[in-house]
Design an enzyme around this catalytic site. Structure first.
Site, PDB file in Angstrom:
ATOM      1  N   CYS A 177       0.855  -1.186   0.000  1.00  0.00           N
ATOM      2  CA  CYS A 177       0.000   0.000   0.000  1.00  0.00           C
ATOM      3  C   CYS A 177       0.890   1.234   0.000  1.00  0.00           C
ATOM      4  O   CYS A 177       1.798   1.345   0.829  1.00  0.00           O
ATOM      5  CB  CYS A 177      -0.909  -0.011   1.226  1.00  0.00           C
ATOM      6  SG  CYS A 177      -1.849   1.531   1.440  1.00  0.00           S
ATOM      7  N   ASP A 184       0.258  -6.134   0.183  1.00  0.00           N
ATOM      8  CA  ASP A 184      -0.953  -6.596  -0.497  1.00  0.00           C
ATOM      9  C   ASP A 184      -0.592  -7.865  -1.267  1.00  0.00           C
ATOM     10  O   ASP A 184       0.398  -7.891  -2.000  1.00  0.00           O
ATOM     11  CB  ASP A 184      -1.472  -5.536  -1.479  1.00  0.00           C
ATOM     12  CG  ASP A 184      -1.927  -4.261  -0.784  1.00  0.00           C
ATOM     13  OD1 ASP A 184      -2.541  -4.362   0.284  1.00  0.00           O
ATOM     14  OD2 ASP A 184      -1.659  -3.168  -1.316  1.00  0.00           O
TER      15      ASP A 184
END
EC number: 1.7.1.13
Length: 270
Positions: A177, A184
């Site tokens: 992120c 992620d």
């Protein structure tokens, strides 16, 4: 609005009354500037699965469902994920005359934030089935070179020069992120028609995202653009299914040809 103004990474109060103004749009244009000439960057959809949906029916009884949001890739804005979570939380104590009324309210609010028509489909909590990936998994191959940041020079065509149509996938997609730095995780599907790509080079390229900072949608668009420019396929689809965070998962898909749009799926890690 800039992402720095969003609620990501900040301590926030969870609303207990309906607050559509908590939705935070982020313009797609800036991250797309260098890809503006590439066919397919704005073709496709972003599918979101929302696992924490609840509202009150006309009698004040809580209702729950799983939602699938469909956001067109052509929309001027994406919606920041934490603001979407807060928005759905704000509906938990709001009464609606019917389920359809709830759906229409959500679609209206999300469409206003995205700047384009957004659709919401609701599922009973036991009805959203887990799918198995289709295609050739490339995760057991041995890349020639490994990098920790996206490197399009990794992408190569196969020496055979063979013309093929193939769907490949890898579970090894990882990025960060750009605001919180949290990792992620995702599975990426690549459907390709044209001169055969070197599968090992595709895997090396996917692995190179492991230290990259980018939103899910931006990562998929960069993958699409780099493959399109470096391998020059006739047709291309890139579709990533990311794991859940905060009750949401995000699944962007970009296609050069709209006839190649897949059906949205949910995988085991979601």
């Amino acid at each position: 609005m800039s992402v720095e103004q969003s609620l990501l990474g900040k301590e926030t109060q969870y609303p207990t009354s309906y607050q559509p103004d908590v939705l935070f749009p982020i313009a797609r244009a800036q991250s797309r500037e260098k890809y503006a000439h590439i066919e397919g960057i704005t073709q496709g959809k972003d599918w979101w699965h929302v696992f924490e949906i609840s509202w009150l029916n006309a009698h004040g009884i809580p209702q729950v469902a799983i939602g699938r949001i469909t956001l067109p890739a052509s929309s001027p804005n994406l919606i920041e994920s934490k603001s979407l979570k807060l928005y759905f939380n704000s509906l938990n104590f709001t009464q609606f005359d019917s389920t359809q009324s709830f759906i229409e309210t959500v679609e209206k609010d999300l469409s206003a934030a995205a700047g384009a028509k957004v659709e919401l489909t609701l599922f009973q909590v036991d009805d959203l089935e887990i799918s198995k990936p289709q295609g050739i998994c490339i995760d057991d191959l041995m890349p020639e070179r490994l990098e920790q940041h996206p490197d399009a020079t990794l992408l190569k065509l196969d020496e055979s020069g063979e013309e093929i149509e193939v769907e490949l996938y890898s579970h090894l997609l990882r990025s960060n992120c750009p605001v919180t730095g949290q990792p992620d995780w995702g599975t990426v599907f690549i459907r390709f028609k044209g001169k055969k790509p070197c599968y090992r080079s595709l895997l090396a390229y996917i692995i190179s995202y492991r230290q990259h900072n980018g939103f899910h949608e931006q990562c998929v668009e960069q993958i699409f653009a780099d493959i399109w420019q470096n391998l020059q396929p006739e047709k291309l689809m890139v579709y990533a299914t990311y794991t859940r965070r905060g009750g949401l998962d995000i699944n962007p898909c970009r296609v050069s040809d709209l006839t190649w749009m897949p059906k949205p799926i949910r995988l085991a890690r979601q």
